[in-house]
Design a protein around this motif. Sequence first.
Motif, short mmCIF file in Angstrom:
data_model
loop_
_atom_site.label_atom_id
_atom_site.label_comp_id
_atom_site.label_asym_id
_atom_site.label_seq_id
_atom_site.Cartn_x
_atom_site.Cartn_y
_atom_site.Cartn_z
N LEU A 267 0.83 -1.21 0.00
CA LEU A 267 0.00 0.00 0.00
C LEU A 267 0.86 1.26 0.00
N VAL A 268 1.93 1.25 0.78
CA VAL A 268 2.85 2.40 0.80
C VAL A 268 3.48 2.59 -0.57
N ASP A 269 3.85 1.49 -1.22
CA ASP A 269 4.42 1.57 -2.57
C ASP A 269 3.42 2.13 -3.57
N LEU A 270 2.17 1.68 -3.47
CA LEU A 270 1.14 2.20 -4.38
C LEU A 270 0.90 3.68 -4.16
N GLN A 271 0.84 4.10 -2.89
CA GLN A 271 0.64 5.52 -2.61
C GLN A 271 1.79 6.35 -3.16
N ALA A 272 3.02 5.86 -3.00
CA ALA A 272 4.18 6.59 -3.52
C ALA A 272 4.12 6.68 -5.04
N LYS A 273 3.73 5.60 -5.69
CA LYS A 273 3.60 5.60 -7.15
C LYS A 273 2.52 6.58 -7.58
N TRP B 103 -3.72 0.40 -13.14
CA TRP B 103 -4.58 1.57 -13.14
C TRP B 103 -3.74 2.85 -13.03
N ILE B 104 -2.77 2.84 -12.13
CA ILE B 104 -1.89 4.01 -11.99
C ILE B 104 -1.09 4.22 -13.27
N ASP B 105 -0.57 3.15 -13.84
CA ASP B 105 0.22 3.26 -15.07
C ASP B 105 -0.60 3.85 -16.22
N ALA B 106 -1.91 3.66 -16.18
CA ALA B 106 -2.78 4.14 -17.26
C ALA B 106 -3.25 5.58 -17.07
N ILE B 107 -2.87 6.23 -15.98
CA ILE B 107 -3.29 7.62 -15.76
C ILE B 107 -2.68 8.49 -16.86
N PRO B 108 -3.51 9.21 -17.60
CA PRO B 108 -2.98 10.07 -18.66
C PRO B 108 -2.13 11.21 -18.08
#
Length: 144
Positions: free
Chosen positions: A10-16, A87-92
């Motif tokens: 979760l911490v990694d996702l938030q940082a990303k 999902w994060i990778d797909a953020i325009p």
Amino acid sequence: MDITTINTALVDLQAKLDNTDVFRQQTSFYMWGDGITAIRFEMEYSNVPEYGNGYETFKRLLTHDEIKDGVDVNEWLVTMLQEAHAWIDAIPSAEQRAHDAFTKSLGRLIDQGRDIGIEVDFLNPLTAMMEKLATNALEDKRNK
């Protein structure tokens, strides 16, 4: 997957998510021992700096009934985390979002012109511009 591994993920996702060019990024993970939902995971951000607008949300739920029916919680967590990263990778990018907003506004302007009876000769250049913008967005020819 133990709680420490979940926390690290979760911490990694938030940082990303924090490293993307968006606003009000948030990652939440909830677990309940009663009720319908056992686990709820959510991420959200806003495309625009103004509060209350432009929110995009990623949400996954696992119910107690699904767990009773045999859903493997570890597999569910791994899949959910993979989907969250995708999902994060797909953020325009901010540039792409601005381009999309301009194209959408131009489309509305063309429709408004048609609605109030603007002559086609005046609208054709705008329509051609919109088609070219849409082609560039699909083929990313902007800097070529």
